[in-house]
Design a protein around this motif. Structure first.
Motif, short mmCIF file in Angstrom:
data_model
loop_
_atom_site.label_atom_id
_atom_site.label_comp_id
_atom_site.label_asym_id
_atom_site.label_seq_id
_atom_site.Cartn_x
_atom_site.Cartn_y
_atom_site.Cartn_z
N ASN A 115 45.34 56.68 37.95
CA ASN A 115 45.73 55.34 38.43
C ASN A 115 44.89 54.23 37.80
O ASN A 115 44.46 53.30 38.49
CB ASN A 115 45.61 55.26 39.96
N SER A 116 44.67 54.32 36.48
CA SER A 116 43.88 53.29 35.80
C SER A 116 44.71 52.46 34.83
O SER A 116 44.15 51.71 34.02
CB SER A 116 42.71 53.93 35.04
N ASP A 117 46.03 52.57 34.90
CA ASP A 117 46.87 51.87 33.94
C ASP A 117 46.76 50.35 34.05
O ASP A 117 47.01 49.63 33.09
CB ASP A 117 48.34 52.27 34.12
N ALA A 118 46.35 49.84 35.22
CA ALA A 118 46.20 48.39 35.41
C ALA A 118 44.79 47.92 35.06
O ALA A 118 44.44 46.78 35.31
CB ALA A 118 46.52 48.02 36.85
N GLY A 119 44.00 48.81 34.47
CA GLY A 119 42.61 48.49 34.19
C GLY A 119 42.41 47.51 33.05
O GLY A 119 43.36 46.93 32.50
N VAL A 120 41.16 47.35 32.67
CA VAL A 120 40.76 46.31 31.71
C VAL A 120 41.04 46.77 30.28
O VAL A 120 40.68 47.88 29.90
CB VAL A 120 39.26 45.99 31.90
N THR A 121 41.68 45.90 29.51
CA THR A 121 41.96 46.22 28.10
C THR A 121 40.83 45.78 27.18
O THR A 121 40.62 46.36 26.12
CB THR A 121 43.27 45.56 27.66
N ASP A 122 40.11 44.73 27.56
CA ASP A 122 38.97 44.23 26.78
C ASP A 122 38.03 43.55 27.77
O ASP A 122 38.40 42.57 28.42
CB ASP A 122 39.44 43.24 25.72
N VAL A 123 36.81 44.07 27.89
CA VAL A 123 35.90 43.58 28.93
C VAL A 123 35.60 42.09 28.77
O VAL A 123 35.39 41.39 29.77
CB VAL A 123 34.61 44.42 28.95
N MET A 124 35.64 41.57 27.56
CA MET A 124 35.34 40.16 27.37
C MET A 124 36.46 39.25 27.85
O MET A 124 36.25 38.04 28.00
CB MET A 124 34.99 39.88 25.91
N LYS A 125 37.63 39.81 28.14
CA LYS A 125 38.68 39.03 28.79
C LYS A 125 38.28 38.66 30.21
O LYS A 125 38.87 37.77 30.82
CB LYS A 125 40.00 39.79 28.79
N CYS A 126 37.29 39.37 30.73
CA CYS A 126 36.83 39.16 32.11
C CYS A 126 35.56 38.33 32.17
O CYS A 126 34.85 38.36 33.19
CB CYS A 126 36.58 40.51 32.77
N ALA A 127 35.25 37.59 31.11
CA ALA A 127 33.95 36.93 31.02
C ALA A 127 33.67 36.01 32.20
O ALA A 127 32.58 36.05 32.78
CB ALA A 127 33.85 36.15 29.70
N LYS A 128 34.62 35.19 32.59
CA LYS A 128 34.37 34.26 33.70
C LYS A 128 34.18 35.02 35.02
O LYS A 128 33.37 34.63 35.86
CB LYS A 128 35.53 33.26 33.81
N THR A 129 34.92 36.10 35.18
CA THR A 129 34.77 36.92 36.37
C THR A 129 33.40 37.59 36.40
O THR A 129 32.72 37.64 37.44
CB THR A 129 35.88 37.98 36.42
N LEU A 130 32.97 38.10 35.25
CA LEU A 130 31.66 38.75 35.17
C LEU A 130 30.54 37.73 35.39
O LEU A 130 29.51 38.06 36.00
CB LEU A 130 31.52 39.43 33.82
N GLU A 131 30.71 36.51 34.93
CA GLU A 131 29.73 35.46 35.20
C GLU A 131 29.62 35.21 36.71
O GLU A 131 28.52 35.06 37.26
CB GLU A 131 30.13 34.18 34.49
N ALA A 132 30.78 35.19 37.37
CA ALA A 132 30.78 34.98 38.83
C ALA A 132 30.10 36.15 39.54
O ALA A 132 29.37 35.95 40.51
CB ALA A 132 32.20 34.80 39.33
N MET A 133 30.32 37.35 39.05
CA MET A 133 29.67 38.53 39.64
C MET A 133 28.16 38.46 39.44
O MET A 133 27.38 38.76 40.34
CB MET A 133 30.23 39.80 39.01
N GLN A 134 27.74 38.06 38.24
CA GLN A 134 26.31 37.93 37.96
C GLN A 134 25.68 36.90 38.89
O GLN A 134 24.60 37.14 39.46
CB GLN A 134 26.13 37.53 36.49
N ASP A 135 26.35 35.79 39.08
CA ASP A 135 25.84 34.73 39.96
C ASP A 135 25.77 35.18 41.41
O ASP A 135 24.84 34.80 42.15
CB ASP A 135 26.70 33.48 39.85
N ALA A 136 26.75 36.00 41.82
CA ALA A 136 26.84 36.42 43.23
C ALA A 136 26.03 37.67 43.52
O ALA A 136 25.90 38.06 44.69
CB ALA A 136 28.30 36.65 43.61
#
Length: 353
Positions: A115-136
């Motif tokens: 069940n990983s077909d909806a997963g991430v294709t390129d981690v850098m597409k998530c940059a803003k999300t990862l920044e928010a995770m880092q901040d939180a």
């Protein structure tokens, strides 16, 4: 200071937690959850349902279903996660942190496992999300394999470190990262030696990767109930994982990756990946640490280091394992289907009292 007490016949330790668990939903959830709840006080719940748990609202609803499925009087806390996609908004991370029930965000490379077909294709597409995770201070929980079909299945974890993990941690140096269910010496060495501040990098290790190498899948024929992802590796890698788990290094902690599948979906032409170990998880870990002559190190690995990493209080209850041989059931009924536990029908030398 450890609180574990051991003798030749028994081992008492602080009630542990499972930092990587699949409990599914519906009838399967009701059938397998009691096995985890009798051993563990808490567990990080994987979000790869169909459809995946991508929002805080979905995580809260899933948590309610888990709590409702607990046997009466059983105390167990599900720690929820979100399923990261290429389009997860940064605002969802802030909602998740504010909820108090979401404790991590799961990175599945698209197509890496069940069940990983909806997963991430390129981690850098998530940059803003990862920044928010880092901040939180929200941990990123990583399934560490590339999905490039040109890369040998047994090398995909090693290549992930080079292609994804290193660039990810350079780009987000304050992001909390868990390298989940590591299976190779490469990953164990990387986590042990990485230049990271305390509490920023951790790794979970399963019992089956401590006890078995890839030969287990082929003894007497193909044995689908030993097939998981990441797949079992060579003996040199198993030994490196045992060394890491029993080292007392707080970067390594318990995560079963117990993953129930109906027997019919495991025993078919294209069988599902996943080992069901929730029934006897602590007994399996005790066997692994006992074989390594390191029972005194099990409590830190199972009960302390994961809680410390996630910033949660250590549990105060205790459990006792007895050195007692018993035979695992061949299979467990789930409605009209059944689930085969890892090592079903075989004897195991420790038992939870």
């Amino acid at each position: 200071m450890t609180t574990a007490q051991s003798s030749s016949a028994a081992l008492t330790l602080t009630r542990p937690d499972d930092w990587h668990l699949h409990v599914r939903d519906g009838a399967m959830l009701a059938a397998v959850l009691p096995h985890t709840a009798r051993q563990f006080a808490r567990a990080i719940i994987m979000p790869n349902l169909k459809p995946p748990v991508t929002t805080t609202a979905q995580a809260e609803a899933y948590r309610a279903r888990i709590v409702a499925a607990l046997p009466p009087g059983v105390q167990f806390e599900p720690l929820m996660t979100l399923y990261l996609t290429d389009n997860t908004p940064a605002d969802e991370i802030r909602r998740a942190r504010a909820s108090g029930v979401v404790h991590g965000v799961k990175l599945y490379p698209a197509g890496a496992t069940t069940n990983s077909d909806a997963g991430v294709t390129d981690v850098m597409k998530c940059a803003k999300t990862l920044e928010a995770m880092q901040d939180a201070g929200m941990p990123l929980l990583v399934h560490g394999e590339v999905t490039d079909s040109a890369i040998d299945l047994f090398d995909r974890e090693k290549v992930f470190i080079e292609r994804v993990m290193e660039p990810l941690r350079r780009a987000f140096p304050a992001l909390k990262v868990v390298f989940e269910h590591i299976t190779t010496k490469d990953a164990a060495d990387y986590v042990r030696d990485a230049d990271a501040a305390p509490g920023l990098l951790g790794a979970t290790i399963t019992a089956h990767h401590l006890l078995y190498n890839r030969n287990a899948m082929f003894i007497g024929g193909i044995r689908p109930h030993y097939y998981c992802l990441p797949v079992l590796k060579r003996e040199t890698h198993r030994l490196a994982l045992v060394e890491a788990a029993t080292s007392g290094n707080p970067r390594f902690f318990l995560g079963t990756d117990s993953a129930p599948h109906p027997k019919g979906l495991k025993q078919q032409a294209c069988g599902c990946a996943g080992c069901y170990t929730a029934l006897h998880a602590l007994e399996l870990y005790a066997e692994a640490f006992d074989q390594a002559g390191a029972l005194e190190r099990l409590e830190g690995f199972a009960s302390f280091f994961g809680a410390d990493f996630y910033g949660l209080p250590r549990n105060s209850e205790q459990i006792t394992l007895a050195r007692e041989s018993w035979t695992l059931p061949d299979e467990l009924m789930v409605g009209d289907a059944s689930v085969v536990p890892l090592g079903g029908g075989e004897a195991i030398g420790w038992r939870l009292r």
